[in-house]
Design a protein around this motif. Structure first.
Motif, PDB file in Angstrom:
ATOM      1  N   GLY A 123      72.777 -43.316  78.381  1.00  0.00           N
ATOM      2  CA  GLY A 123      72.940 -44.384  77.406  1.00  0.00           C
ATOM      3  C   GLY A 123      71.668 -45.150  77.108  1.00  0.00           C
ATOM      4  N   GLN A 124      70.659 -44.969  77.925  1.00  0.00           N
ATOM      5  CA  GLN A 124      69.392 -45.677  77.700  1.00  0.00           C
ATOM      6  C   GLN A 124      68.545 -44.967  76.648  1.00  0.00           C
ATOM      7  N   LYS A 125      67.644 -45.725  76.054  1.00  0.00           N
ATOM      8  CA  LYS A 125      66.675 -45.132  75.136  1.00  0.00           C
ATOM      9  C   LYS A 125      65.560 -44.466  75.929  1.00  0.00           C
ATOM     10  N   ALA A 126      65.086 -43.376  75.374  1.00  0.00           N
ATOM     11  CA  ALA A 126      63.954 -42.679  75.999  1.00  0.00           C
ATOM     12  C   ALA A 126      62.932 -42.401  74.898  1.00  0.00           C
ATOM     13  N   LYS A 127      61.718 -42.847  75.115  1.00  0.00           N
ATOM     14  CA  LYS A 127      60.695 -42.692  74.081  1.00  0.00           C
ATOM     15  C   LYS A 127      59.459 -42.031  74.673  1.00  0.00           C
ATOM     16  N   MET A 128      58.959 -41.056  73.976  1.00  0.00           N
ATOM     17  CA  MET A 128      57.765 -40.350  74.417  1.00  0.00           C
ATOM     18  C   MET A 128      56.794 -40.224  73.241  1.00  0.00           C
ATOM     19  N   ARG A 129      55.522 -40.090  73.560  1.00  0.00           N
ATOM     20  CA  ARG A 129      54.487 -40.124  72.544  1.00  0.00           C
ATOM     21  C   ARG A 129      53.594 -38.900  72.600  1.00  0.00           C
ATOM     22  N   CYS A 130      52.982 -38.648  71.474  1.00  0.00           N
ATOM     23  CA  CYS A 130      52.111 -37.472  71.360  1.00  0.00           C
ATOM     24  C   CYS A 130      50.945 -37.804  70.445  1.00  0.00           C
ATOM     25  N   ILE A 131      49.752 -37.515  70.898  1.00  0.00           N
ATOM     26  CA  ILE A 131      48.563 -37.591  70.049  1.00  0.00           C
ATOM     27  C   ILE A 131      48.122 -36.160  69.778  1.00  0.00           C
ATOM     28  N   PRO A 132      48.248 -35.715  68.533  1.00  0.00           N
ATOM     29  CA  PRO A 132      47.867 -34.327  68.230  1.00  0.00           C
ATOM     30  C   PRO A 132      46.360 -34.155  68.303  1.00  0.00           C
ATOM     31  N   GLU A 192      58.750 -39.930  64.515  1.00  0.00           N
ATOM     32  CA  GLU A 192      57.841 -40.323  63.439  1.00  0.00           C
ATOM     33  C   GLU A 192      56.423 -39.988  63.827  1.00  0.00           C
ATOM     34  N   CYS A 193      55.596 -39.867  62.800  1.00  0.00           N
ATOM     35  CA  CYS A 193      54.164 -39.636  62.992  1.00  0.00           C
ATOM     36  C   CYS A 193      53.424 -40.582  62.042  1.00  0.00           C
ATOM     37  N   PRO A 194      53.343 -41.860  62.406  1.00  0.00           N
ATOM     38  CA  PRO A 194      52.693 -42.819  61.506  1.00  0.00           C
ATOM     39  C   PRO A 194      51.198 -42.569  61.427  1.00  0.00           C
ATOM     40  N   SER A 195      50.650 -43.003  60.324  1.00  0.00           N
ATOM     41  CA  SER A 195      49.216 -42.854  60.133  1.00  0.00           C
ATOM     42  C   SER A 195      48.466 -43.682  61.168  1.00  0.00           C
ATOM     43  N   ASN A 196      47.466 -43.091  61.794  1.00  0.00           N
ATOM     44  CA  ASN A 196      46.596 -43.786  62.744  1.00  0.00           C
ATOM     45  C   ASN A 196      47.305 -44.294  64.000  1.00  0.00           C
ATOM     46  N   SER A 197      48.435 -43.718  64.323  1.00  0.00           N
ATOM     47  CA  SER A 197      49.159 -44.052  65.547  1.00  0.00           C
ATOM     48  C   SER A 197      49.716 -42.771  66.149  1.00  0.00           C
ATOM     49  N   PRO A 198      50.032 -42.813  67.460  1.00  0.00           N
ATOM     50  CA  PRO A 198      50.619 -41.609  68.047  1.00  0.00           C
ATOM     51  C   PRO A 198      51.944 -41.255  67.391  1.00  0.00           C
ATOM     52  N   CYS A 199      52.254 -39.967  67.396  1.00  0.00           N
ATOM     53  CA  CYS A 199      53.594 -39.530  67.027  1.00  0.00           C
ATOM     54  C   CYS A 199      54.538 -39.923  68.158  1.00  0.00           C
ATOM     55  N   SER A 200      55.806 -40.063  67.848  1.00  0.00           N
ATOM     56  CA  SER A 200      56.767 -40.405  68.886  1.00  0.00           C
ATOM     57  C   SER A 200      58.079 -39.686  68.657  1.00  0.00           C
ATOM     58  N   LEU A 201      58.770 -39.472  69.770  1.00  0.00           N
ATOM     59  CA  LEU A 201      60.123 -38.916  69.766  1.00  0.00           C
ATOM     60  C   LEU A 201      60.966 -39.849  70.615  1.00  0.00           C
ATOM     61  N   GLU A 202      62.068 -40.319  70.065  1.00  0.00           N
ATOM     62  CA  GLU A 202      62.905 -41.262  70.778  1.00  0.00           C
ATOM     63  C   GLU A 202      64.347 -40.772  70.769  1.00  0.00           C
ATOM     64  N   ASN A 227      41.015 -24.727  75.069  1.00  0.00           N
ATOM     65  CA  ASN A 227      42.020 -25.545  75.739  1.00  0.00           C
ATOM     66  C   ASN A 227      42.585 -26.584  74.779  1.00  0.00           C
ATOM     67  N   SER A 228      43.898 -26.815  74.906  1.00  0.00           N
ATOM     68  CA  SER A 228      44.562 -27.761  74.034  1.00  0.00           C
ATOM     69  C   SER A 228      44.103 -29.181  74.319  1.00  0.00           C
ATOM     70  N   LYS A 229      44.029 -29.978  73.252  1.00  0.00           N
ATOM     71  CA  LYS A 229      43.679 -31.392  73.402  1.00  0.00           C
ATOM     72  C   LYS A 229      44.815 -32.280  72.927  1.00  0.00           C
ATOM     73  N   VAL A 230      46.024 -31.756  72.961  1.00  0.00           N
ATOM     74  CA  VAL A 230      47.185 -32.554  72.618  1.00  0.00           C
ATOM     75  C   VAL A 230      47.544 -33.417  73.830  1.00  0.00           C
ATOM     76  N   ILE A 231      47.697 -34.712  73.580  1.00  0.00           N
ATOM     77  CA  ILE A 231      47.972 -35.656  74.659  1.00  0.00           C
ATOM     78  C   ILE A 231      49.406 -36.129  74.556  1.00  0.00           C
ATOM     79  N   GLN A 232      50.115 -36.072  75.663  1.00  0.00           N
ATOM     80  CA  GLN A 232      51.491 -36.551  75.690  1.00  0.00           C
ATOM     81  C   GLN A 232      51.653 -37.568  76.806  1.00  0.00           C
ATOM     82  N   THR A 233      52.352 -38.649  76.482  1.00  0.00           N
ATOM     83  CA  THR A 233      52.656 -39.671  77.478  1.00  0.00           C
ATOM     84  C   THR A 233      54.099 -40.142  77.308  1.00  0.00           C
TER      85      THR A 233
END
Lengths: 115, 114
Positions: free
Chosen positions: A16-25, A68-78, A1-7
């Motif tokens: 027109g608004q910003k939308a940001k979502m996160r991913c922990i691989p 972006e996928c910063p070191s030691n932080s969740p990846c994000s898509l905005e 089972n996948s352990k990828v977490i998305q929030t």
């Protein structure tokens, strides 16, 4: 089972608004992908990373989307300025680096609705 | 560019009967891996089968597929469908080393009826 977490799992924004979502691989997976799955269940690749470096991205991603996928932080898509056509399920996937098979493990997705 | 074609958008099969979902592809990759992903309602896609070896049958959970490079095909089959097999099925390909994106087919919605 996948352990990828998305929030978050669900995201509602106005046009027109910003939308940001996160991913922990999954732990130990240096390669991360973002896909958009539209209402017809079609997949569109958006961008991928190895560690913090962008490997590939499509034109759409370059203009209104940032990721972006910063070191030691969740990846994000905005999405900088959401449009109605951005309403979709955004899937994050990860995989090990240099594996024999190119299997990607998907998270449950963030369902974005742009009103 | 690369493409994956799934000719059936919707397939309905009676429980206990065989299932076949078609998949053909075009690719410029020299080394390629193929997958069948399954996506149950409101869940993430997950790998059902994978292969990169020509003419070798691969099996999992009662499903099987054989990559045929001569015909550019990777059809999915099962001899006896179960109600729990109802889901979306995607055929996909990727560069063998996996840093390339996965190219998905349009998907086939499989419905198993009693």
């Amino acid at each position: 089972n996948s352990k990828v977490i998305q929030t978050p799992r669900y995201l509602v924004k106005g046009q027109g608004q910003k939308a940001k979502m996160r991913c922990i691989p999954e732990k130990g997976h240096p390669v991360v992908f973002w896909y958009q799955q539209n209402k017809n269940n079609e997949f569109k690749f958006l961008i991928n990373f190895q560690n913090q470096e962008v490997l590939q991205q499509i034109d759409m991603t370059e203009k209104r989307f940032s990721a972006e996928c910063p070191s030691n932080s969740p990846c994000s898509l905005e999405i900088q300025s959401s449009e109605a056509g951005d309403s979709a399920l955004y899937l994050c996937a990860s995989r090990t680096g240099g594996a024999h098979y190119a299997e990607q493990f998907f998270g449950p997705g963030t369902r974005l609705t742009v009103l | 560019g690369d493409s994956v074609t799934q000719t059936e958008g919707l397939v309905t099969v009676t429980e206990g009967l065989p299932v076949k979902l078609n998949c053909t592809y075009q690719t410029t990759y020299l080394t390629i891996a193929f997958f069948w992903y399954v996506q149950y309602l409101n869940e993430a896609p997950q790998v059902l089968l994978r292969s990169s070896t020509d003419n070798k049958r691969t099996e999992h959970q009662g499903f099987h597929a054989t990559l045929h490079k001569s015909s550019s095909s990777f059809h999915l089959q099962k001899s006896s469908a179960q109600l729990s097999d109802s889901a979306l099925y995607y055929c996909a390909l990727s560069d063998h080393y996996g840093n390339e994106k996965i190219t998905f087919g349009a998907g086939t919605k499989l419905t198993i009826k009693p």
